[in-house]
Design a protein around this motif. Structure first.
Motif, mmCIF file in Angstrom:
data_model
loop_
_atom_site.group_PDB
_atom_site.id
_atom_site.type_symbol
_atom_site.label_atom_id
_atom_site.label_comp_id
_atom_site.label_asym_id
_atom_site.label_seq_id
_atom_site.Cartn_x
_atom_site.Cartn_y
_atom_site.Cartn_z
ATOM 1 N N GLN A 89 0.810 -1.217 0.000
ATOM 2 C CA GLN A 89 0.000 0.000 0.000
ATOM 3 C C GLN A 89 0.846 1.272 0.000
ATOM 4 O O GLN A 89 0.370 2.353 -0.356
ATOM 5 N N HIS A 90 2.092 1.136 0.395
ATOM 6 C CA HIS A 90 3.002 2.284 0.392
ATOM 7 C C HIS A 90 3.855 2.336 -0.875
ATOM 8 O O HIS A 90 4.807 3.117 -0.944
ATOM 9 N N GLY A 91 3.515 1.515 -1.844
ATOM 10 C CA GLY A 91 4.272 1.509 -3.085
ATOM 11 C C GLY A 91 5.688 0.977 -2.926
ATOM 12 O O GLY A 91 6.579 1.299 -3.694
ATOM 13 N N GLY A 92 5.886 0.136 -1.887
ATOM 14 C CA GLY A 92 7.195 -0.464 -1.652
ATOM 15 C C GLY A 92 8.156 0.434 -0.893
ATOM 16 O O GLY A 92 9.320 0.073 -0.698
ATOM 17 N N ILE A 93 7.691 1.596 -0.420
ATOM 18 C CA ILE A 93 8.584 2.533 0.267
ATOM 19 C C ILE A 93 8.641 2.200 1.756
ATOM 20 O O ILE A 93 7.608 2.014 2.400
ATOM 21 N N TRP A 94 9.856 2.119 2.300
ATOM 22 C CA TRP A 94 10.036 1.891 3.725
ATOM 23 C C TRP A 94 11.433 2.287 4.141
ATOM 24 O O TRP A 94 12.266 2.607 3.310
ATOM 25 N N GLU A 95 11.674 2.276 5.446
ATOM 26 C CA GLU A 95 12.967 2.665 6.000
ATOM 27 C C GLU A 95 13.694 1.446 6.540
ATOM 28 O O GLU A 95 13.103 0.603 7.187
#
Length: 204
Positions: free
Chosen positions: A110-116
């Protein structure tokens, strides 16, 4: 055991083994290691709390926590699929759209694959962290736990400054190295006119 080793050593000397070149090389190497250890122990004595704190403050910016990395990632099961998506992204495909459709990380879709990624301590993400830390932009597919990852590095944030207690272990090692290097430099200056370097003995 000690007696057997002593007897074996005496027998070796009696047979003349101690004069063999192959034995002498090993003995000389071991003697050098023991001398270095004793020298290090004499020169690098345990620092006081005041000395450590002073060194820490002088090199404050060196002691930081792990860098935080903001990435975009698509995790897939096969190298062929990873290669296909990599080519599509390089050709201009929207990585966020592909992540929502194909990524095996359901919590990141749901975040388009974006993470830290905050460090290399997690075995599930350690290889991603190392690759992202060393790279920029879209990286070639990476073999990771659970499949193959396509990673785009979006942002790198320097790790936070550590407190004295947090940096203690690395600080002690660095301080000892500094003391030894300072001592060696002083020897080079003091005996500069008497030092000879055997070029043949230097490691290539």
């Amino acid at each position: 055991q000690m007696v057997l080793e002593e007897l074996a050593g005496l027998e070796a000397v009696a047979r003349g083994y101690d004069t063999l070149e192959v034995v002498l090389r090993v003995v000389d190497k071991k003697r050098g290691e023991l001398m270095a250890q004793q020298l290090f122990a004499r020169v690098v004595t345990e620092p006081s709390a005041v000395e450590l704190e002073h060194y820490f403050l002088q090199h404050r910016n060196r002691y930081r926590g792990p860098q935080r990395l903001r990435i975009q990632e698509i995790l897939v099961a096969t190298p062929a699929q990873a290669d296909s998506l990599y080519a599509a992204i390089e050709a201009g495909a929207d990585m966020a759209v592909l992540a929502r459709r194909f990524s095996l990380r359901e919590d990141r879709r749901q975040h388009g694959g974006i993470w830290e990624v905050a460090g290399s301590g997690d075995p599930q993400t350690a290889s991603i962290y190392r690759a992202a830390l060393a790279g920029e932009g879209l990286l070639p597919p990476i073999k990771v736990a659970g499949g193959y990852a396509l990673v785009r590095v979006l942002e790198k944030e320097e790790g936070r400054l550590l407190e004295l207690e947090e940096a203690a272990e690395a600080l002690i090692d660095d301080y000892a190295t500094m003391r030894m290097n300072t001592f060696i430099d002083s020897l080079r200056q003091e005996y500069e006119d008497r030092i000879e370097i055997n070029i043949k003995e230097l490691n290539p």
